[in-house]
Design a protein around this motif. Structure first.
Motif, PDB file in Angstrom:
ATOM      1  N   GLY A   1       0.729  -1.106  -0.034  1.00  0.00           N
ATOM      2  CA  GLY A   1       0.023  -0.127  -0.161  1.00  0.00           C
ATOM      3  C   GLY A   1       0.842   1.308  -0.011  1.00  0.00           C
ATOM      4  N   TYR A   2       0.201   2.440  -0.170  1.00  0.00           N
ATOM      5  CA  TYR A   2       0.817   3.688  -0.203  1.00  0.00           C
ATOM      6  C   TYR A   2      -0.123   4.883   0.076  1.00  0.00           C
ATOM      7  N   THR A   3       0.536   5.850   0.629  1.00  0.00           N
ATOM      8  CA  THR A   3      -0.339   7.134   0.697  1.00  0.00           C
ATOM      9  C   THR A   3       0.175   8.151  -0.113  1.00  0.00           C
ATOM     10  N   ARG A   4      -1.002   8.887  -0.631  1.00  0.00           N
ATOM     11  CA  ARG A   4      -0.585  10.277  -1.672  1.00  0.00           C
ATOM     12  C   ARG A   4      -1.292  11.459  -0.911  1.00  0.00           C
ATOM     13  N   SER A   5      -0.745  12.520  -1.475  1.00  0.00           N
ATOM     14  CA  SER A   5      -1.297  13.867  -0.925  1.00  0.00           C
ATOM     15  C   SER A   5      -1.392  14.735  -2.085  1.00  0.00           C
ATOM     16  N   SER A   6      -2.309  15.842  -1.825  1.00  0.00           N
ATOM     17  CA  SER A   6      -2.531  16.776  -2.959  1.00  0.00           C
ATOM     18  C   SER A   6      -2.902  18.159  -2.426  1.00  0.00           C
ATOM     19  N   ARG A   7      -2.268  19.317  -3.148  1.00  0.00           N
ATOM     20  CA  ARG A   7      -3.089  20.553  -2.754  1.00  0.00           C
ATOM     21  C   ARG A   7      -3.280  21.309  -4.207  1.00  0.00           C
ATOM     22  N   SER A   8      -4.350  22.075  -4.107  1.00  0.00           N
ATOM     23  CA  SER A   8      -4.684  22.773  -5.401  1.00  0.00           C
ATOM     24  C   SER A   8      -5.337  23.953  -5.377  1.00  0.00           C
ATOM     25  N   THR A   9      -5.238  24.686  -6.174  1.00  0.00           N
ATOM     26  CA  THR A   9      -5.627  26.113  -6.359  1.00  0.00           C
ATOM     27  C   THR A   9      -6.170  26.389  -7.698  1.00  0.00           C
ATOM     28  N   SER A  10      -7.253  26.957  -7.871  1.00  0.00           N
ATOM     29  CA  SER A  10      -7.810  27.240  -9.411  1.00  0.00           C
ATOM     30  C   SER A  10      -8.845  28.277  -9.331  1.00  0.00           C
ATOM     31  N   CYS A  11      -8.887  28.917 -10.449  1.00  0.00           N
ATOM     32  CA  CYS A  11      -9.567  30.072 -10.566  1.00  0.00           C
ATOM     33  C   CYS A  11     -10.179  30.082 -12.228  1.00  0.00           C
ATOM     34  N   VAL A  12     -11.469  30.481 -12.083  1.00  0.00           N
ATOM     35  CA  VAL A  12     -12.158  30.852 -13.261  1.00  0.00           C
ATOM     36  C   VAL A  12     -12.684  32.167 -13.711  1.00  0.00           C
ATOM     37  N   ALA A  13     -12.276  32.829 -14.459  1.00  0.00           N
ATOM     38  CA  ALA A  13     -12.318  34.183 -14.748  1.00  0.00           C
ATOM     39  C   ALA A  13     -13.162  34.649 -15.812  1.00  0.00           C
ATOM     40  N   ILE A  14     -14.087  35.579 -15.764  1.00  0.00           N
ATOM     41  CA  ILE A  14     -15.048  35.941 -16.966  1.00  0.00           C
ATOM     42  C   ILE A  14     -14.821  37.365 -17.417  1.00  0.00           C
ATOM     43  N   SER A  15     -14.779  37.632 -18.802  1.00  0.00           N
ATOM     44  CA  SER A  15     -14.427  38.982 -19.044  1.00  0.00           C
ATOM     45  C   SER A  15     -15.919  39.401 -19.984  1.00  0.00           C
ATOM     46  N   GLY A  16     -16.011  40.636 -20.215  1.00  0.00           N
ATOM     47  CA  GLY A  16     -17.099  41.273 -20.962  1.00  0.00           C
ATOM     48  C   GLY A  16     -18.417  40.946 -20.440  1.00  0.00           C
ATOM     49  N   GLU A  17     -19.596  41.182 -20.747  1.00  0.00           N
ATOM     50  CA  GLU A  17     -20.858  41.390 -20.469  1.00  0.00           C
ATOM     51  C   GLU A  17     -21.886  40.840 -21.555  1.00  0.00           C
ATOM     52  N   GLY A  18     -22.981  40.618 -20.772  1.00  0.00           N
ATOM     53  CA  GLY A  18     -24.105  39.833 -21.678  1.00  0.00           C
ATOM     54  C   GLY A  18     -23.690  38.682 -22.573  1.00  0.00           C
ATOM     55  N   THR A  19     -24.150  38.939 -23.872  1.00  0.00           N
ATOM     56  CA  THR A  19     -23.626  37.816 -24.887  1.00  0.00           C
ATOM     57  C   THR A  19     -22.262  37.762 -25.354  1.00  0.00           C
ATOM     58  N   GLY A  20     -21.772  38.899 -25.088  1.00  0.00           N
ATOM     59  CA  GLY A  20     -19.934  39.067 -25.401  1.00  0.00           C
ATOM     60  C   GLY A  20     -19.031  38.434 -24.123  1.00  0.00           C
ATOM     61  N   MET A  21     -19.746  37.801 -23.267  1.00  0.00           N
ATOM     62  CA  MET A  21     -18.948  37.198 -22.071  1.00  0.00           C
ATOM     63  C   MET A  21     -18.176  36.247 -22.545  1.00  0.00           C
ATOM     64  N   GLU A  22     -16.751  35.882 -21.867  1.00  0.00           N
ATOM     65  CA  GLU A  22     -15.915  34.922 -22.448  1.00  0.00           C
ATOM     66  C   GLU A  22     -15.387  34.452 -21.094  1.00  0.00           C
ATOM     67  N   ARG A  23     -14.711  33.282 -20.885  1.00  0.00           N
ATOM     68  CA  ARG A  23     -14.154  32.711 -19.906  1.00  0.00           C
ATOM     69  C   ARG A  23     -12.809  31.948 -20.065  1.00  0.00           C
ATOM     70  N   ASP A  24     -12.269  31.947 -19.113  1.00  0.00           N
ATOM     71  CA  ASP A  24     -10.752  31.246 -19.160  1.00  0.00           C
ATOM     72  C   ASP A  24     -10.553  30.913 -17.654  1.00  0.00           C
ATOM     73  N   TYR A  25      -9.628  29.967 -17.564  1.00  0.00           N
ATOM     74  CA  TYR A  25      -9.037  29.346 -16.210  1.00  0.00           C
ATOM     75  C   TYR A  25      -7.612  29.386 -16.079  1.00  0.00           C
ATOM     76  N   ASP A  26      -7.276  28.970 -15.051  1.00  0.00           N
ATOM     77  CA  ASP A  26      -5.914  28.572 -14.506  1.00  0.00           C
ATOM     78  C   ASP A  26      -5.941  27.900 -13.182  1.00  0.00           C
ATOM     79  N   GLY A  27      -5.041  26.665 -13.172  1.00  0.00           N
ATOM     80  CA  GLY A  27      -4.953  26.202 -11.892  1.00  0.00           C
ATOM     81  C   GLY A  27      -3.739  25.355 -11.714  1.00  0.00           C
ATOM     82  N   ASP A  28      -3.614  24.861 -10.607  1.00  0.00           N
ATOM     83  CA  ASP A  28      -2.302  23.918 -10.369  1.00  0.00           C
ATOM     84  C   ASP A  28      -2.750  22.851  -9.145  1.00  0.00           C
ATOM     85  N   SER A  29      -1.948  21.926  -9.376  1.00  0.00           N
ATOM     86  CA  SER A  29      -2.260  20.897  -8.271  1.00  0.00           C
ATOM     87  C   SER A  29      -0.736  20.066  -7.994  1.00  0.00           C
TER      88      SER A  29
END
Length: 448
Positions: A171-199
């Protein structure tokens, strides 16, 4: 706790023998996790979970059955074993099922060298909250970001123990730590999104939360004003964030289960060229601090470094015991399983040969075409390799990015596409799949 998992697995095997099983294996999984999500500078959701899951597989000759539970009380283990043996008695025979021979099993391994578990203290919920808030604030500070739909941080540990009546126990044991973010630009029908993250396995390796938030925000802003590209035949540069999906299709087609079913576009390509001659695809399950590392597979066989593709040539399939027996081959030590199903072939850490040019160099040389940074859905014919996926990214003219694009489709055939890949040198070495940006000439784009 590791000792407790070993005891549970051995108790399951003892119960299986008493119930009449001729052979058996048991897997016990135990994990805990804590996660937080924020919105508008305040905590939106916090969760902590802990649980143990048990799986027992029993054999009566060439008949097998599997039962699972989350209850480790002695009476439950007895009931599981009796139920599994009764089920196996009614199951159809499978000539390819069965445990590994004792001489196939992993005997020793160096857990310290793999560094699967970070011994530093578990972060507090407050520390995770501050990470998520920092990521959100950094994204909102980017000019043009209208909101952050999700900013989160998490930490978890995962323990596994496998034991079988053939003598294996490990057997074995694992660990993990992560941070993520999803941002949105624009307004209404012109909104776009993208992300970044790390683990990461080790907390000190994790990128700073403000860097993650800022990158998510900048990526979202770059997508403002996206439109459909021109329809036609153009080069496509698959960004490093998504390029591993192409290699994933190759791995799926070289999976022993698919080969045994006769459902693979690579079925007649063993020993043939499938990538450019100077490119290899290496699997290495012993890389320190990497999520895909492991000392043995789910059938107790030792894992090993191997070249799936060497100098462009496909060298072999990815096999567990059952698929290897079906194909009259030897397992590659790639069995994976959960508590409720039998083992199946799976890949561990992978690295594709990198090129000697940067992504900017490939952009400059590609002339006019698409830089794909996000993929949406897929239609892949497993028998022919015909490929069609939705994509978004940036239109490139005269080697320079001119405007963002979305709602387009990239099409081709994987047999031909993979032989034409031109790798950049920008792969991230800390990922389980180390694949750089990949340029492919002559792709069909459907846009306007």
């Amino acid at each position: 706790m590791t000792r407790a998992l070993e005891e549970i697995s051995q108790n399951l095997l003892d119960a299986a023998r008493k119930a009449g099983a001729e052979a058996a294996d048991a897997i016990v999984l135990d994990g805990s996790s804590v996660s937080v999500e924020v919105r508008a500078g305040a905590l939106e959701h916090a969760e902590r979970s802990e649980g143990t899951d048990l799986g027992l597989r029993v054999f009566l000759g060439k008949r097998q059955a599997i039962v699972s539970s989350s209850d480790s009380r002695p009476e439950t283990l007895t009931a599981m074993a009796e139920r599994a043996v009764a089920m196996a008695g009614e199951a159809p025979e499978d000539p390819f099922t069965g445990l590994a021979d004792p001489d196939q099993l992993a005997k020793t391994w160096d857990m310290q060298a793999l560094e699967l578990f970070d011994p530093t203290p578990e972060p507090t919920a407050e520390a995770l909250l501050q990470d998520a808030l920092a990521a959100e604030a950094a994204a909102l500070a980017v000019d043009g970001v209208s909101q952050v739909s999700d900013a989160a941080a998490a930490y978890g540990t995962h323990r596994v123990h496998l034991a079988a009546s053939n003598g294996f126990s490990g057997g074995y044991t694992r660990s993990s730590r992560s941070t993520s973010c999803v941002a949105i630009s624009g307004e209404g029908t012109g909104m776009e999104r993208d992300y970044d993250g790390d683990s990461r396995t080790f907390q000190t390796d994790l990128r700073a939360p403000d860097e993650i938030g800022r990158t998510a925000g900048e990526r979202a802003v770059q997508q403002v004003g996206a439109r459909k590209p021109t329809t036609g035949t153009f080069p496509v540069l698959f960004d490093e964030r998504i390029s591993s999906s192409l290699i994933g299709h190759l791995l799926g087609a070289s999976n022993g289960a698919a080969i045994a079913r006769g459902a693979s576009w690579l079925s007649d390509c063993l020993g043939e060229q499938v990538l450019p001659k100077h490119i290899s695809l290496i699997e290495d399950p012993h890389r320190p601090r990497i999520a895909g590392s492991r000392p043995f597979d789910a059938e107790g066989l030792p894992t090993r470094r191997r070249a799936i593709v060497e100098n462009g040539v496909l060298t072999g399939w990815t096999l567990d015991l059952a698929s290897a027996r079906k194909l009259d081959m030897t397992s590659t030590g790639n069995a994976a399983r959960g508590v409720s199903g039998p083992p199946s072939p799976s890949n561990w850490n992978l690295s594709l040969t990198q090129g000697d040019q940067s992504r900017a160099d490939l952009l400059r040389d590609m002339g006019t075409g698409l830089l794909a940074t996000s993929m949406i859905g897929s239609t892949i014919n497993p028998n022919t390799g015909d490929y069609s996926r939705g994509a978004s990214g940036f239109w490139v003219e005269n080697g320079e990015i001119t405007y963002p694009v979305n709602e387009c489709t990239i099409a081709g055939n994987l047999r031909d596409m993979l032989k034409r890949i031109v790798p950049a040198n920008d792969a991230r070495p800390y990922l389980s799949r180390v694949v750089p940006s990949l340029l492919i000439e002559g792709m069909t784009l459907a846009g306007n």
